[in-house]
Write an enzyme that holds these catalytic residues in place. Structure first.
Site, PDB file in Angstrom:
ATOM      1  N   GLU B 194       0.764  -0.927  -0.206  1.00 14.84           N
ATOM      2  CA  GLU B 194       0.155  -0.166   0.042  1.00 14.84           C
ATOM      3  C   GLU B 194       0.856   1.240   0.059  1.00 14.84           C
ATOM      4  OE1 GLU B 194      -1.067  -3.070   1.562  1.00 14.84           O
ATOM      5  OE2 GLU B 194      -2.285  -2.849  -0.450  1.00 14.84           O
ATOM      6  N   ASN B 277      -0.402  -7.518  -4.247  1.00 16.53           N
ATOM      7  CA  ASN B 277      -1.024  -6.543  -5.169  1.00 16.53           C
ATOM      8  C   ASN B 277       0.095  -5.606  -5.692  1.00 16.53           C
ATOM      9  OD1 ASN B 277      -0.938  -5.267  -2.452  1.00 16.53           O
ATOM     10  ND2 ASN B 277      -1.609  -3.618  -3.719  1.00 16.53           N
ATOM     11  N   ASP B 319      -6.940  -4.828  -5.481  1.00 19.48           N
ATOM     12  CA  ASP B 319      -5.995  -5.120  -4.383  1.00 19.48           C
ATOM     13  C   ASP B 319      -6.195  -6.614  -3.921  1.00 19.48           C
ATOM     14  OD1 ASP B 319      -4.299  -4.915  -2.113  1.00 19.48           O
ATOM     15  OD2 ASP B 319      -6.000  -4.678  -0.585  1.00 19.48           O
TER      16      ASP B 319
END
Lengths: 169, 596
Positions: B194, B277, B319
């Site tokens: 992230e 991801n 994701d």
């Protein structure tokens, strides 16, 4: 990545932001920019328990209630990825919520200013060298609309809850 | 590996060791000893199955607490306790304290090791400050700290043997996964998909902590450790880790982190693990397949060189990390003996893959999904539903599964007794709006506004028994909250798991019937284990302490009124603070003295 390299990233982010938002890096509105003085900053309370009440008047947010600054602050909140850590509307995630009444380091405008400028130990980056004071004040102005301000100096977006946060952060 | 039913509970003994495989030989032996639990997933195959059967379907209802232990930490406790001879080892979330507890004295503290990780690391951990456990080998306990150190601690004394820095929080990197040890190498990976982190898996020398090799998930072949032996089943071409990206700048910050499970097949001498991801979540900023994010790699543990890879989710839109565990099984499928890995992906499909070649044998949905219509077994490509494609600046509603997927990190178990997998998982959907995001090192690189909600039926989780040969669900249990703990299968035909609303449960492996449950102090997201104590009795141990991504609303005391909190997970978990607080406690259960 070294701290210098990181700073370069931050400055380039600020440059990107100023390209996107013309007002970034310039003074906003008609009021004179209030650059907080050293003594005033030293007297920003964090503990909430002063032994001697402060002598200097509390630092005022120069953009308090300024609708334009709120808009600018919100744009900065998104473009600088504050929203990535604190979530859109400040609900919290990697960083604590900014939308409730529970502040670790104080919810006064000057305390929020310091949180942003100096960073905080549990993972809040320091932005003072990437952002000019007016951008930080714009962020403060926007954050104060999120519902967590004890005495809102701008129109609150939603009611604040009566929850308190523990001490682990 | 564990063979199918007929051989159970006899474990296969491997032959043909390489000279330096001695370390792994010893670990295989230790992992077959049900008195101990020497790695988070119990064994290299990641089955989390114990041959102990003292606790069984008939007597489990008498299970009671033998002793407890408070870790003193309030964040999400995802780790598995380790048991080595008469000592239990626990690693906590940040500040990553390692406790050694004496099993001869009901968990008296033997020693405590504090790595003192940086405070600032907490701010770049995407999903609470979790740690998924440690690994034992060669008289040492190995684990990772949130601020990117791998540490080796003397198992007897608690003295630090070595500590190696592997990454930088200034780049948004953290480490949360449980290492495994293969052939005198500690294998570890990074977290931060992230934060625009470039993912890697690194091998360190168990004796010195020296870095032996590092395999990146993105970039040119020389960085990804791809050479002439690399034979991916469905694609060809060189430097795909770079050419499937818009630019070098993009793959440098493109994700593919390695933050969960690694399995190892000693016979094939291959390790298997998944990558996260792609970064950012906003896929418009990274046209192309974005290899090798959301993929599985098979590698040679000696050199790190890749043997094959397969991308579960090319050009990931939602994701969907590919990091979920790969359980290694030898199954008879359509009359043929197959060496497979089984993987329940975030995208909601249960894959059975030939682990020697990477060819998919089957892929069937195990949860409601409207993003992937089917997986084409000829091309390996998932067929996406275009109507659920994210749109810039506009919310697309009711996409299923949500970013934590049909299943997230929470590891499943496999019982060779029943032949079923036991899968703790999610039932979540979400609304998503994407937007352009700028990369600032050490800050989130996401570019999406997400709000999650319960999937069809309203229950946010399931505990599902799955038959990997017939590719179908056998039974399931609806859970109000996502089933975010690990699963444990035992020869007593009792399966254990915990829930976020403070239950630790035992169910019948054959039918899913609830046999026993215990009210824990905080919600359970840890990995249950079982072992034979020094007194010869079977114990079951689990860490309670809610948190993790799903429990961030409690662990981080987030604002339940803002659905976008915790990358959108708060939307689905507003009511969690009403049913549990935080707090790490170990519970150890046993049958009362007069039994069995």
């Amino acid at each position: 990545m070294g701290s210098l390299e990181r700073l370069a990233w931050l400055s380039s982010a600020a440059a990107v932001a100023s390209a996107i938002f013309p007002a970034f890096g310039q003074e906003w509105g008609t009021r004179p920019l209030h650059r907080p003085g050293a003594v005033q900053l030293l007297e920003v309370p964090v503990s909430g328990n002063p032994i001697v009440p402060r002598r200097e008047p509390a630092i005022q947010n120069p953009y308090a209630n300024d609708a334009g600054a709120i808009v600018q602050g919100r744009k900065l909140f998104e473009s600088l990825n504050c929203s990535g850590c604190h979530a859109p509307f400040g609900g919290g995630g990697m960083g604590p919520p900014l939308s409730d009444r529970d502040w670790t380091y104080g919810g006064e405008p000057a305390a929020i200013y310091l949180s942003i400028a100096q960073g905080r130990p549990n993972g809040m980056p320091a932005w003072s060298r990437a952002l000019p004071p007016q951008s930080i004040w714009q962020l403060v102005t926007y954050i104060r609309t999120l519902g967590g301000a004890p005495a809102p100096d701008a129109v609150p977006a939603q009611p604040a809850p009566n929850r308190t946060r523990g001490s682990q952060r | 590996m564990i063979r199918s039913k007929t051989h159970w509970p006899v474990f296969v003994v491997y032959s043909g060791w390489l000279a330096n495989a001695l370390g792994s030989d010893e670990i295989v032996r230790l992992s077959q000893d049900d008195g101990q639990w020497v790695m988070a997933a119990k064994n290299y195959a990641n089955t989390r199955f114990s041959g102990l059967d003292q606790i069984n379907v008939d007597n489990v209802k008498q299970l009671r607490v033998a002793w407890t232990f408070s870790t003193g930490v309030l964040n999400g406790h995802e780790a598995a306790p380790l048991v080595v001879k008469d000592t239990m080892y626990l690693v906590t979330p940040w500040p990553n304290i390692l406790y050694a507890l004496d099993l001869n004295q009901a968990g008296a503290i033997k020693w405590v090791y504090r790595p003192n990780p940086s405070r600032a690391a907490q701010g770049v951990a995407c999903c609470d400050v979790v740690n998924r456990g440690a690994a034992y080998a060669e008289g040492k306990i190995f684990f990772n700290t949130l601020d990117n150190h791998t540490v080796a601690v003397d198992a007897a004394t608690g003295k630090e043997v070595w500590k190696t820095k592997l990454g930088a929080i200034a780049k948004g990197e953290t480490m949360t996964m449980a290492p495994i040890v293969v052939k005198n190498k500690v294998l570890v990976g990074n977290s931060g998909g992230e934060m625009g982190v470039r993912g890697w898996l690194t091998a360190l020398d168990t004796r010195t902590g020296r870095i032996l090799w590092r395999a990146y998930s993105t970039g040119p072949d020389k960085d990804v450790l791809i050479g002439p032996d690399f034979k991916p089943p469905y694609v060809s071409g060189q430097n795909l880790g770079a050419t499937t990206w818009p630019s070098e700048a993009a793959w440098q910050i493109g994700g593919g982190t390695v933050w969960s499970w690694i399995s190892y097949d000693p016979e094939a001498d291959l390790i298997y693990y998944g990558t996260s991801n792609a970064s950012p979540w906003n896929a418009v900023q990274r046209p192309g397949d974005n290899k090798w994010t959301s993929s599985v790699f098979a590698r040679d543990p000696d050199t790190g060189m890749a043997r094959w890879a397969y991308q579960w989710n090319p050009h990931d839109l939602y994701d969907y990390d590919g990091t979920n565990e790969n359980v290694l099984l030898d199954l008879t499928i359509a009359g043929q003996e197959r060496k497979v890995l089984v993987h329940a992906d975030r995208n909601g499909y249960m894959y059975v893959v030939d682990r020697l070649t990477g060819v998919i044998i089957s892929a069937e949905p195990f949860v409601f999904t409207n993003t992937v219509k089917r997986v084409d077994l000829k091309t390996g490509i998932p067929d996406l539903a275009t109507e659920k494609e994210p749109q810039l600046g506009k919310f697309v509603k009711d996409i299923c599964p949500a970013p934590p997927g049909g299943k997230d990190w929470q590891p499943m178990a496999y019982s060779p007794g029943t032949g079923f997998l036991y899968v703790p998982h999610n039932n979540l959907c979400f609304d998503m709006k994407t937007m352009e995001v700028g990369y600032i090192a050490g800050t989130p690189y996401v570019g999406a506004e997400v709000a999650m909600k319960a999937g069809p039926g309203g229950n946010r989780g399931f505990f599902t028994a799955w038959d990997p040969i017939r590719n179908r669900k056998v039974w399931d249990i609806k859970e109000d909250f996502p089933a975010w703990s690990g699963a444990l299968a035992t020869a007593g035909d009792v399966v254990f798991y915990g829930t976020m609303d403070r239950w630790f449960k035992a169910v019948d492996a054959k039918t899913g019937r609830e046999l026993w449950k215990f009210r824990t102090g905080s919600g359970v997201i840890g990995q249950p284990v079982t072992y034979r104590g020094p007194d010869g009795k079977q114990y079951v141990a689990v860490l309670a302490g809610v948190g993790g991504w799903a429990g961030a609303v409690v662990a981080g005391q987030l604002d339940p009124r803002v659905p976008y909190g915790a990358l959108g997970f708060v939307g689905a978990m507003k009511d969690l603070p009403e049913v549990t607080g935080g707090g790490g406690t170990l519970y150890v259960f046993a049958l009362p003295e007069e039994l069995p």
